[in-house]
Design a protein around this motif. Structure first.
Motif, PDB file in Angstrom:
ATOM      1  N   PHE A   6       0.841  -1.201   0.146  1.00  0.00           N
ATOM      2  CA  PHE A   6       0.001  -0.026  -0.050  1.00  0.00           C
ATOM      3  C   PHE A   6       0.882   1.215   0.059  1.00  0.00           C
ATOM      4  CE2 PHE A   6      -2.551  -3.112   2.215  1.00  0.00           C
ATOM      5  CZ  PHE A   6      -3.538  -3.470   1.294  1.00  0.00           C
ATOM      6  N   GLY A   7       1.958   1.239  -0.444  1.00  0.00           N
ATOM      7  CA  GLY A   7       3.111   2.538  -0.597  1.00  0.00           C
ATOM      8  C   GLY A   7       3.407   2.969   0.648  1.00  0.00           C
ATOM      9  N   VAL A   8       3.493   2.211   1.488  1.00  0.00           N
ATOM     10  CA  VAL A   8       4.023   2.946   2.941  1.00  0.00           C
ATOM     11  C   VAL A   8       5.393   2.438   3.424  1.00  0.00           C
ATOM     12  CG1 VAL A   8       3.316   3.009   5.537  1.00  0.00           C
ATOM     13  CG2 VAL A   8       1.475   2.554   3.720  1.00  0.00           C
ATOM     14  N   ARG A   9       6.271   3.384   3.798  1.00  0.00           N
ATOM     15  CA  ARG A   9       7.641   3.036   3.976  1.00  0.00           C
ATOM     16  C   ARG A   9       7.625   2.098   5.411  1.00  0.00           C
ATOM     17  NH1 ARG A   9      10.980   5.953   1.066  1.00  0.00           N
ATOM     18  NH2 ARG A   9      10.574   7.809   0.032  1.00  0.00           N
ATOM     19  N   ARG A 120      -5.104   7.501  -2.664  1.00  0.00           N
ATOM     20  CA  ARG A 120      -4.293   6.270  -2.214  1.00  0.00           C
ATOM     21  C   ARG A 120      -5.003   5.210  -2.443  1.00  0.00           C
ATOM     22  NH1 ARG A 120       0.338   8.595   0.321  1.00  0.00           N
ATOM     23  NH2 ARG A 120       1.087   6.711   0.829  1.00  0.00           N
ATOM     24  N   THR A 121      -6.304   4.947  -2.075  1.00  0.00           N
ATOM     25  CA  THR A 121      -6.969   3.891  -2.720  1.00  0.00           C
ATOM     26  C   THR A 121      -7.107   3.698  -4.034  1.00  0.00           C
ATOM     27  OG1 THR A 121      -8.733   4.358  -0.660  1.00  0.00           O
ATOM     28  CG2 THR A 121      -9.462   2.955  -2.410  1.00  0.00           C
ATOM     29  N   ALA A 122      -7.535   4.718  -4.884  1.00  0.00           N
ATOM     30  CA  ALA A 122      -7.475   4.413  -6.301  1.00  0.00           C
ATOM     31  C   ALA A 122      -5.965   4.142  -6.782  1.00  0.00           C
ATOM     32  CB  ALA A 122      -7.922   5.578  -6.929  1.00  0.00           C
ATOM     33  N   TYR A 123      -4.960   4.674  -6.415  1.00  0.00           N
ATOM     34  CA  TYR A 123      -3.782   4.233  -6.859  1.00  0.00           C
ATOM     35  C   TYR A 123      -3.415   2.916  -6.599  1.00  0.00           C
ATOM     36  CZ  TYR A 123       1.430   3.711  -6.638  1.00  0.00           C
ATOM     37  OH  TYR A 123       2.725   3.363  -6.804  1.00  0.00           O
ATOM     38  N   ASN A 124      -3.958   2.399  -5.220  1.00  0.00           N
ATOM     39  CA  ASN A 124      -3.356   1.023  -4.938  1.00  0.00           C
ATOM     40  C   ASN A 124      -4.298   0.173  -5.735  1.00  0.00           C
ATOM     41  OD1 ASN A 124      -1.225   0.895  -2.965  1.00  0.00           O
ATOM     42  ND2 ASN A 124      -2.338   2.513  -2.229  1.00  0.00           N
ATOM     43  N   VAL A 125      -5.592   0.286  -5.885  1.00  0.00           N
ATOM     44  CA  VAL A 125      -6.346  -0.607  -6.635  1.00  0.00           C
ATOM     45  C   VAL A 125      -5.882  -0.628  -8.167  1.00  0.00           C
ATOM     46  CG1 VAL A 125      -8.680  -0.710  -7.792  1.00  0.00           C
ATOM     47  CG2 VAL A 125      -8.392  -0.396  -5.507  1.00  0.00           C
ATOM     48  N   LEU A 126      -5.461   0.522  -8.796  1.00  0.00           N
ATOM     49  CA  LEU A 126      -5.156   0.432 -10.017  1.00  0.00           C
ATOM     50  C   LEU A 126      -3.703  -0.179 -10.183  1.00  0.00           C
ATOM     51  CD1 LEU A 126      -6.050   3.925 -11.400  1.00  0.00           C
ATOM     52  CD2 LEU A 126      -7.131   1.785 -11.903  1.00  0.00           C
ATOM     53  N   ILE A 160      -7.420   3.027   6.944  1.00  0.00           N
ATOM     54  CA  ILE A 160      -8.495   2.976   5.959  1.00  0.00           C
ATOM     55  C   ILE A 160      -8.275   2.427   4.609  1.00  0.00           C
ATOM     56  CG2 ILE A 160      -8.473   5.471   5.406  1.00  0.00           C
ATOM     57  CD1 ILE A 160     -11.702   3.055   5.633  1.00  0.00           C
ATOM     58  N   VAL A 161      -7.230   2.889   3.882  1.00  0.00           N
ATOM     59  CA  VAL A 161      -6.754   2.593   2.691  1.00  0.00           C
ATOM     60  C   VAL A 161      -6.578   1.108   2.454  1.00  0.00           C
ATOM     61  CG1 VAL A 161      -5.034   2.858   0.785  1.00  0.00           C
ATOM     62  CG2 VAL A 161      -6.068   4.887   2.064  1.00  0.00           C
ATOM     63  N   GLY A 162      -5.861   0.497   3.188  1.00  0.00           N
ATOM     64  CA  GLY A 162      -5.501  -0.792   3.150  1.00  0.00           C
ATOM     65  C   GLY A 162      -6.640  -1.957   3.335  1.00  0.00           C
ATOM     66  N   PRO A 163      -7.674  -1.569   4.230  1.00  0.00           N
ATOM     67  CA  PRO A 163      -8.838  -2.345   4.197  1.00  0.00           C
ATOM     68  C   PRO A 163      -9.675  -2.224   3.017  1.00  0.00           C
ATOM     69  CG  PRO A 163      -8.304  -1.265   6.579  1.00  0.00           C
ATOM     70  CD  PRO A 163      -7.367  -0.792   5.422  1.00  0.00           C
ATOM     71  N   MET A 164      -9.688  -1.041   2.465  1.00  0.00           N
ATOM     72  CA  MET A 164     -10.622  -0.808   1.296  1.00  0.00           C
ATOM     73  C   MET A 164     -10.002  -1.456  -0.046  1.00  0.00           C
ATOM     74  SD  MET A 164     -13.411   1.109   2.323  1.00  0.00           S
ATOM     75  CE  MET A 164     -13.072   0.096   3.584  1.00  0.00           C
TER      76      MET A 164
END
Length: 471
Positions: A6-9, A120-126, A160-164
């Motif tokens: 999910f793009g997290v350091r 961040r949700t959109a980026y990770n889904v794509l 929230i982003v990871g769960p979504m």
């Protein structure tokens, strides 16, 4: 170097541990993403990330039904993420979740938090759908939007982003979209076969096994109970190819497309009845070739035009784009059910006209970029364009509570003589879209009619059963 989840350091793991509550929930905190957003011509994040999707579709090419699936996953995830943000900081939501929403932990709303949650949700889904081929492109679009790197840390990725992202990916696991079993033609007159002839050489469709997405009608829908839920009765009415070809209605269908959809006159077809306006519309709606945003993308772009003209806010956009995308995705599944899972896998007009001896020199108007006449590489019945268009129109009409909204639409098709067309209603656009396939010479009129009926039923069902209004 592997990309952090999910793009997290990784350094944020220790921060997250420090900020964890006694119950283990993470607190939303300022992050490297909290700087002011760079100026951008697309204000709304839902519209921005749908624009990114359209750019991906142009870069990737391929089947429109796969593009519709991607759009549904993107927009359903963004809608649930936006709903979670509203639930957490804005006092609640006014429509149901697609999968689920959650009130996530945090002391107070952070800078640009709505934008960060959605982006961040959109980026990770794509990234999950199109990486690693398009990772550099997606990273560039993220930097364009936020002015930071997607790998810079943000605690929202945990809360929230990871769960979504996880829930939409899990919901689509094993949905049948990876079934690559090749197609085998029924091999009798009337049955679909490849349409690559010596004077219509199509390297993408020179074997029956090249048929595109023959198993997509079996993919798990996003809203419907099954791909066959609203299957139109017409294919099964005839039962066999022999009875179909003997029917007077079939002969009328062939005659209609022979005169309306021919590329140019021949000795056997000296008169073309298609008007100049119909030909312009045919090319406007085509978007068949790779490099375009394909039929679903054209309808998502039209959704943007209507939304911007009517000033929808981000939450309203999230719901509208999700409803439209769910309907488009299920239309792709349902129309492939009709094409491949019924008794009649109907051949294209060029096969009907040439192989029955009516006109062995007849060609459809549709061409590729090299000027070679082509037909889509899958059965004719029913029209995907018509089904997509009708489902879109019905969702739009139900969402705005009226069909009579004037709007402009654009096209990506380089062969279209016009780039913008004006419509006075959603149904007007859908009907022209359906008819355009006859004018291009790649569909019979009943393909369009059944597609319109099928799409309308899908649009109604999606609107009645998903993301329902709670007010």
């Amino acid at each position: 170097m592997s990309r952090p989840k999910f793009g997290v350091r990784r350094r944020l793991v220790s921060i997250a541990a420090v900020l964890a509550t006694a119950g283990g929930a993470l607190l939303a905190a300022p992050s490297t993403a909290a700087a002011a957003l760079p100026p951008h011509p697309i204000d709304d994040p839902v519209i921005y990330w749908n624009d990114v999707l359209l750019q991906l579709i142009r870069r990737e090419g391929g089947s429109p039904v796969r593009m519709a699936r991607s759009a549904a996953m993107l927009n359903a995830a963004m809608y649930d993420a936006e709903s979670s943000y509203r639930l957490t900081w804005k006092g609640g939501v006014t429509s149901e979740a697609y999968l689920s929403v959650k009130k996530y932990a945090g002391w107070s709303e952070g800078p640009d938090e709505e934008e960060r949650v959605l982006g961040r949700t959109a980026y990770n889904v794509l990234l999950k759908l199109y990486g690693p081929r398009q990772t550099q492109f997606l990273d560039a679009k993220f930097r364009e939007r936020f002015g930071t790197e997607p790998t810079d840390g943000d605690l929202l990725d945990y809360t929230i982003v990871g769960p979504m992202v996880d829930q939409i990916m899990k919901a689509r696991e094993n949905d049948g979209s990876t079934n690559s079993e090749a197609y085998s033609s029924d091999g009798v007159p009337g049955a679909w076969r490849h349409t690559s002839y010596p004077d219509m050489a199509d390297p993408d469709c020179d074997e029956d096994s090249d048929a595109v997405e023959p198993n997509w009608g079996l993919v798990k829908p996003f809203a419907l109970a099954s791909g066959s839920q609203f299957r139109p009765p017409t294919p099964g009415t005839y039962g066999t190819y022999e009875k179909l070809l003997e029917s007077e209605e079939y002969k009328r269908q062939v005659e209609a497309v022979r005169k309306l959809g021919a590329d140019r006159p021949t000795a056997a077809t000296p008169e073309i009845t298609r008007t100049t306006e119909q030909e312009a519309a045919a090319w406007f709606w085509a978007n068949d070739l790779n490099g375009t945003y394909k039929p679903p993308g054209q309808l998502l772009q039209a959704t943007r035009h209507v939304s911007e003209a009517r000033g929808l806010d981000t939450y309203e956009n999230a719901r509208l784009f999700a409803l439209v995308s769910l309907a488009l995705a299920d239309s792709g599944i349902a129309v492939r059910d009709v094409k491949y899972q019924t008794n009649i896998d109907l051949w294209r007009p060029v096969s009907a006209i040439r192989e029955s001896g009516i006109d062995r020199n007849w060609k459809p108007l549709l061409k590729n970029v090299d000027g070679v006449n082509v037909s889509p590489c899958f059965p004719a019945w029913a029209s995907g364009h018509a089904t997509f268009g009708a489902a879109w129109a019905q969702v739009m009409e139900r969402y705005f509570t009226t069909d009579r909204i004037a709007f402009d639409m654009t096209t990506d098709d380089k062969q279209s003589p016009v780039k913008t067309r004006h419509f006075t209603s959603f149904s007007e656009a859908a009907t022209e879209n359906a008819n355009s396939r006859v004018w291009l010479g790649v569909h019979f009129p009943w393909d369009a009619t059944d597609g319109l009926t099928l799409g309308t039923k899908i649009g109604d069902y999606v609107f009645d059963n998903r993301l329902k209004d709670l007010t």
